[in-house]
Write a protein that holds these residues in place. Structure first.
Motif, PDB file in Angstrom:
ATOM      1  N   UNK A  14     -39.556 -83.539  59.937  1.00  0.00           N
ATOM      2  CA  UNK A  14     -38.314 -83.514  60.713  1.00  0.00           C
ATOM      3  C   UNK A  14     -37.113 -83.664  59.789  1.00  0.00           C
ATOM      4  N   UNK A  15     -37.188 -84.616  58.855  1.00  0.00           N
ATOM      5  CA  UNK A  15     -36.086 -84.808  57.923  1.00  0.00           C
ATOM      6  C   UNK A  15     -35.840 -83.586  57.056  1.00  0.00           C
ATOM      7  N   UNK A  16     -36.913 -82.940  56.622  1.00  0.00           N
ATOM      8  CA  UNK A  16     -36.762 -81.741  55.793  1.00  0.00           C
ATOM      9  C   UNK A  16     -36.116 -80.604  56.579  1.00  0.00           C
ATOM     10  N   UNK A  17     -36.508 -80.469  57.842  1.00  0.00           N
ATOM     11  CA  UNK A  17     -35.925 -79.380  58.647  1.00  0.00           C
ATOM     12  C   UNK A  17     -34.450 -79.651  58.942  1.00  0.00           C
ATOM     13  N   UNK A  18     -34.080 -80.903  59.117  1.00  0.00           N
ATOM     14  CA  UNK A  18     -32.663 -81.228  59.297  1.00  0.00           C
ATOM     15  C   UNK A  18     -31.887 -80.895  58.029  1.00  0.00           C
ATOM     16  N   UNK A  19     -32.485 -81.203  56.888  1.00  0.00           N
ATOM     17  CA  UNK A  19     -31.833 -80.888  55.612  1.00  0.00           C
ATOM     18  C   UNK A  19     -31.675 -79.379  55.431  1.00  0.00           C
TER      19      UNK A  19
ATOM     20  N   UNK B 102     -29.496 -87.420  49.347  1.00  0.00           N
ATOM     21  CA  UNK B 102     -29.878 -88.837  49.259  1.00  0.00           C
ATOM     22  C   UNK B 102     -29.847 -89.577  50.593  1.00  0.00           C
ATOM     23  N   UNK B 103     -28.853 -89.300  51.431  1.00  0.00           N
ATOM     24  CA  UNK B 103     -28.749 -90.034  52.692  1.00  0.00           C
ATOM     25  C   UNK B 103     -29.927 -89.726  53.610  1.00  0.00           C
ATOM     26  N   UNK B 104     -30.341 -88.462  53.662  1.00  0.00           N
ATOM     27  CA  UNK B 104     -31.490 -88.101  54.503  1.00  0.00           C
ATOM     28  C   UNK B 104     -32.773 -88.673  53.917  1.00  0.00           C
TER      29      UNK B 104
END
Length: 295
Positions: free
Chosen positions: A204-209, A154-156
């Motif tokens: 980018x957000x998905x790769x961080x996740x 949720x935070x990402x």
């Protein structure tokens, strides 16, 4: 009737009474030389139109044709008059259209209609604001749904969505500073830019996740090392393909090119700089992704 005409002539950007062509004003000047009551109105009007230098007013009048059972002769059923306005901006034209319609609505007995050859576009402009807001809301909700389906943190998801909204606001704002008006072409380009924005922040957000590192710094480093260069390649290739369209002598094509340039620019800034910093600062406690099948 003359009071309504005077109100229209007194609105902003009006060129005044000298620009008005209205047969009734000329007819009243003609009628004052005849001592006749209102029962002779149409007889006097017909004699007025028979004068050679008044015959051109005949084209502004539409006469009804009475049937045999009705009493009296033909009467004026409809007529037109014109008054001039000096307008150079579409937004001003749209607001003035509302003013004109509000004035005519105060005189329902005349059933007056405001006609302008550009009313079709002005009516579109009136609807664009609500249309673009509803369309943007629907598109953003769709993006949120996609993010939730692929990013189970949720935070990402929250910060990715905030970044997408910021990119859209930035694109629309810079388009306004670039001289774009809120017309159908701009609306289509803004809606299209929402789909382009997902290539930056969401990836980018998905790769961080998906990073398996528990340490926040290592997670950002791993994600940017894996997705940073592909994002730069994707944005640069799009930019090189679009930038030549800025030289095309077509406002629609140039607006498309400007929108794409702004999307790539804001995408680089948000996806490669803003989003990693925000996630590192405010979502550093996000759980590391644990692969289902260990290596």
């Amino acid at each position: 009737m003359l009071e309504m005409v005077r109100e229209l002539e007194s609105t902003p950007y009006s060129m005044g009474p000298n620009s008005t062509n209205f047969w009734l004003a000329e007819f009243n000047n003609y009628r004052q030389f005849f001592f006749q009551d209102d029962s002779k109105f149409y007889d006097t009007l017909k004699s007025f139109l028979q004068v050679s230098f008044n015959s051109h007013w005949e084209t502004d009048l539409v006469w009804n044709t009475p049937d045999k059972s009705s009493k009296g002769g033909s009467k004026v059923d409809k007529f037109v008059f014109t008054t001039a306005f000096k307008i150079s901006d579409w937004n001003v034209r749209t607001s003035l259209l509302l003013t004109w319609r509000n004035i005519t609505s105060k005189y329902p007995e005349f059933e007056a209609l405001v006609f302008d050859e550009n009313n079709f576009y002005s009516d579109q402009m009136l609807e664009l604001q609500s249309t673009i807001l509803s369309s943007l809301g629907t598109a953003i909700l769709t993006l949120i749904t996609v993010c939730v389906l692929f990013i189970a943190e949720p935070s990402i998801v929250f910060w990715v969505v905030c970044t997408l909204i910021s990119m859209d606001i930035g694109t629309a704002g810079f388009l306004s500073l670039w001289g774009a008006d809120l017309d159908p072409t701009t609306v289509v380009n803004i809606l299209m830019s929402i789909g382009q924005c997902i290539d930056f922040a969401t990836h980018v957000g998905y790769r961080i996740y998906r990073s398996e590192h528990a340490d926040p710094d290592e997670r950002i480093k791993d994600a940017m090392g894996a997705i940073g260069w592909p994002v730069v390649q994707a944005g640069s290739s799009s930019l090189l393909a679009i930038v030549v369209m800025l030289m095309v002598p077509s406002s629609a094509v140039r607006m498309f090119a400007r929108t794409s340039v702004l999307v790539v620019g804001t995408g680089f800034f948000h996806g490669l700089l803003v989003l990693p910093i925000i996630i590192r600062s405010f979502a550093s406690n996000a759980k590391a992704h644990v692969p289902t099948h260990p290596h």
